[in-house]
Design an enzyme around this catalytic site. Structure first.
Site, PDB file in Angstrom:
ATOM      1  N   ASN A  90      49.804  52.734  38.838  1.00 40.15           N
ATOM      2  CA  ASN A  90      49.668  51.295  38.607  1.00 40.15           C
ATOM      3  C   ASN A  90      50.569  50.753  37.512  1.00 40.15           C
ATOM      4  O   ASN A  90      50.752  49.549  37.401  1.00 40.15           O
ATOM      5  CB  ASN A  90      48.202  50.954  38.306  1.00 40.15           C
ATOM      6  CG  ASN A  90      47.601  51.852  37.251  1.00 40.15           C
ATOM      7  OD1 ASN A  90      47.625  53.078  37.376  1.00 40.15           O
ATOM      8  ND2 ASN A  90      47.090  51.263  36.203  1.00 40.15           N
TER       9      ASN A  90
ATOM     10  N   CYS B 200      43.290  47.312  32.213  1.00 36.85           N
ATOM     11  CA  CYS B 200      42.147  47.914  31.519  1.00 36.85           C
ATOM     12  C   CYS B 200      42.521  48.347  30.116  1.00 36.85           C
ATOM     13  O   CYS B 200      41.732  48.253  29.198  1.00 36.85           O
ATOM     14  CB  CYS B 200      41.622  49.115  32.284  1.00 36.85           C
ATOM     15  SG  CYS B 200      42.199  49.121  33.931  1.00 36.85           S
TER      16      CYS B 200
ATOM     17  N   SER C  20      41.019  49.444  47.310  1.00 34.75           N
ATOM     18  CA  SER C  20      40.534  48.198  46.720  1.00 34.75           C
ATOM     19  C   SER C  20      41.149  47.043  47.489  1.00 34.75           C
ATOM     20  O   SER C  20      42.297  47.124  47.920  1.00 34.75           O
ATOM     21  CB  SER C  20      40.968  48.136  45.251  1.00 34.75           C
ATOM     22  OG  SER C  20      40.590  46.901  44.695  1.00 34.75           O
ATOM     23  N   ALA C  21      40.409  45.953  47.659  1.00 37.79           N
ATOM     24  CA  ALA C  21      40.967  44.807  48.388  1.00 37.79           C
ATOM     25  C   ALA C  21      41.878  43.951  47.510  1.00 37.79           C
ATOM     26  O   ALA C  21      42.908  43.453  47.968  1.00 37.79           O
ATOM     27  CB  ALA C  21      39.834  43.944  48.960  1.00 37.79           C
TER      28      ALA C  21
ATOM     29  N   THR D 290      22.974  45.719  50.488  1.00 38.47           N
ATOM     30  CA  THR D 290      23.320  44.792  51.573  1.00 38.47           C
ATOM     31  C   THR D 290      24.826  44.612  51.640  1.00 38.47           C
ATOM     32  O   THR D 290      25.470  44.352  50.621  1.00 38.47           O
ATOM     33  CB  THR D 290      22.652  43.425  51.322  1.00 38.47           C
ATOM     34  OG1 THR D 290      21.244  43.624  51.244  1.00 38.47           O
ATOM     35  CG2 THR D 290      22.980  42.445  52.437  1.00 38.47           C
TER      36      THR D 290
ATOM     37  N   GLN E 107      46.616  51.244  44.519  1.00 36.64           N
ATOM     38  CA  GLN E 107      47.911  50.561  44.346  1.00 36.64           C
ATOM     39  C   GLN E 107      48.848  50.839  45.517  1.00 36.64           C
ATOM     40  O   GLN E 107      50.014  50.440  45.476  1.00 36.64           O
ATOM     41  CB  GLN E 107      48.591  51.032  43.058  1.00 36.64           C
ATOM     42  CG  GLN E 107      47.932  50.574  41.775  1.00 36.64           C
ATOM     43  CD  GLN E 107      48.228  49.117  41.451  1.00 36.64           C
ATOM     44  OE1 GLN E 107      49.168  48.524  41.979  1.00 36.64           O
ATOM     45  NE2 GLN E 107      47.426  48.530  40.587  1.00 36.64           N
TER      46      GLN E 107
ATOM     47  N   ALA F 127      37.689  49.936  44.011  1.00 39.49           N
ATOM     48  CA  ALA F 127      38.212  51.293  43.832  1.00 39.49           C
ATOM     49  C   ALA F 127      37.540  52.011  42.671  1.00 39.49           C
ATOM     50  O   ALA F 127      37.422  53.237  42.671  1.00 39.49           O
ATOM     51  CB  ALA F 127      39.722  51.255  43.644  1.00 39.49           C
TER      52      ALA F 127
HETATM   53  C1  PLP Z   1      42.898  48.433  40.170  1.00 36.63           C
HETATM   54  C2  PLP Z   1      42.801  49.896  40.270  1.00 36.63           C
HETATM   55  C3  PLP Z   1      41.567  50.529  40.334  1.00 36.63           C
HETATM   56  C4  PLP Z   1      40.268  49.768  40.215  1.00 36.63           C
HETATM   57  O1  PLP Z   1      40.028  49.004  41.344  1.00 36.63           O
HETATM   58  P1  PLP Z   1      38.900  47.880  41.354  1.00 36.63           P
HETATM   59  O2  PLP Z   1      38.796  47.510  42.790  1.00 36.63           O
HETATM   60  O3  PLP Z   1      39.416  46.785  40.493  1.00 36.63           O
HETATM   61  O4  PLP Z   1      37.655  48.495  40.833  1.00 36.63           O
HETATM   62  C5  PLP Z   1      41.533  51.902  40.461  1.00 36.63           C
HETATM   63  N1  PLP Z   1      42.661  52.615  40.542  1.00 36.63           N
HETATM   64  C6  PLP Z   1      43.870  52.041  40.482  1.00 36.63           C
HETATM   65  C7  PLP Z   1      45.089  52.884  40.586  1.00 36.63           C
HETATM   66  C8  PLP Z   1      43.983  50.667  40.348  1.00 36.63           C
HETATM   67  O5  PLP Z   1      45.192  50.115  40.267  1.00 36.63           O
END
Ligand code: PLP
Length: 393
Positions: free
Chosen positions: A172, A339, A220-221, A260, A200, A92
């Site tokens: 988050n 973070c 994001s996975a 890739t 999230q 993400a």
């Molecule tokens: C975790 C998170 C991200 C970052 O995602 P990554 O896949 O770890 O880079 C961005 N936005 C929100 C709201 C998140 O919780």
């Protein structure tokens, strides 16, 4: 890098194996579901689907491509998108970068105004800071007293030259949910593009991009039981042609993101999102019951719940005890987003909500998920209760 309080590694590891530590930090990351792992492993070895999905000339590449496209359908299905609108990224963070920088830089010298909020993830805030340095104007909306970014606030802040609005769907730290349906309608009326960070949100709230007036959405996975290092950006019809690639080299992903394709990661994300579609709703009900069980057990204690009167998901709970508590190392939680933890700064989200720095610093974010049990909830409640009573100032 989430702050596990207090965390001493490796000295504490011998007498306190990680298996005894309660994991209440699903908002920082989730374990990969076993069913996802099985699919991923299948893409790695010499008897698996290891080919380069871009290899057009042989069966290895073709099989890999088929699995990548299957995963693209799975991701699209969870959110009501068309598979061709899903662009793979590394997560993400990259999706947010591609959406914001991609749209801004595609304007060339025109510059203009971007509207966002103080509640955003650093992946949005730091990217916007960068764009401010490049000459774009950015407004960061403050939440209302409930912790929500409102339609009225967006309406009041939109300018003639606003070309992009970026807001998160689920916060988050607080678990609060933004009304992106109403805001999307307004933003579209005003002719700007609407980007939504949904990292999230997947598996926690229903998302239907067929009805939402959202042009770009980040996924994001690893917040949804998939692997780290893989994500996607939804690029809707209106945004098409308005996003400039930020990574070049080979023209993969319709030229929007070269590199890739990471078959095993992508297949893992697809399976994770398919599981979220199949069981997200029943999971939400179960987790709401767990969250309520914890709140019941903490009832009467001097603790404030943040963001309590805004619409929110049950998966994330932000608590501010009246005084500092030392929880010991049996409970893996964060005091803020992972973070912010790295820098030990008070949460910018809680500060935006009006908490004082000391209050923000002693706040606890507990987040629950697929593998959280009632027993774990009860143990966590006991730990918090005891810690609080033992540290009465
Ligand atoms: C975790 C998170 C991200 C970052 O995602 P990554 O896949 O770890 O880079 C961005 N936005 C929100 C709201 C998140 O919780």
């Amino acid at each position: 890098m989430s702050r596990i309080l207090p965390w001493s590694w490796p000295a504490a590891a011998a007498e306190n194996p990680v298996n005894d530590v309660l994991y209440f930090d699903y908002a920082a990351t989730t374990p990969v579901d076993e069913r996802v792992i099985a699919q991923m492993i299948d893409c790695l070895g010499k008897d698996g689907t290891f080919g380069n999905p871009a290899s057009r000339s042989h069966a290895f590449g073709q099989h890999a491509r088929e699995r990548v496209e299957q995963a693209r359908r799975q991701v699209a299905e969870l959110v009501g998108a068309v598979p061709a609108q899903i662009v793979w990224t590394s997560g993400a963070t990259e999706s947010n970068n591609l959406a914001l920088k991609g749209v801004a830089r595609a304007r060339g010298d025109k510059k203009g105004h971007i509207l966002s909020s103080l509640l955003e993830h650093k992946a949005v805030l730091d990217t916007l800071k960068q764009l401010e340095g490049e000459g774009f104007a950015v407004t960061y909306l403050a939440p209302d007293d409930k912790g929500a970014i409102t339609l009225d606030a967006v309406r009041a802040a939109l300018r003639e030259d606003s070309f992009l609005v970026s807001l998160m769907l689920v916060n988050n730290e607080l678990g609060t949910v933004t009304d992106v349906a109403a805001i999307g309608r307004l933003v579209r009326e005003r002719g700007a593009l609407f980007h939504v960070d949904a990292a999230q949100a997947t598996g926690k709230v229903p998302i239907d991009l067929r009805v939402l007036e959202v042009d770009l959405m980040s996924f994001s996975a690893h917040k949804t039981y998939g692997p780290k290092g893989i994500g996607a950006l939804y690029v809707g019809t209106r945004a098409l042609g308005q996003v400039q690639a930020q990574i070049h080299g080979g023209g993969h992903e319709q030229g929007l993101r070269s590199g890739t394709l990471a078959t095993h990661q992508i297949v893992g994300m697809g399976e994770a999102f398919a599981l979220a579609k199949a069981q997200g709703e029943s999971e939400r009900v179960r987790i709401a019951a767990l969250r309520d069980r914890l709140l019941d057990a903490l009832k009467g204690l001097p603790i404030l719940v943040n963001g309590v009167s805004a619409p929110r998901v049950p998966h994330t709970l932000s608590l501010t005890p009246y005084w500092d508590v030392s929880l010991g190392d049996e409970l893996a939680i964060s005091s803020t987003s992972a973070c912010n933890s790295a820098s030990n700064a008070p949460s910018h989200v809680l500060l935006a909500l009006g908490l004082r720095p000391a209050e923000a610093l002693r706040s606890l974010r507990l987040s629950f998920g697929r593998f959280t049990t009632e027993q774990e909830i009860d143990r966590a409640a006991t730990l918090i209760r005891n810690a609080l009573l033992q540290s009465v100032p």
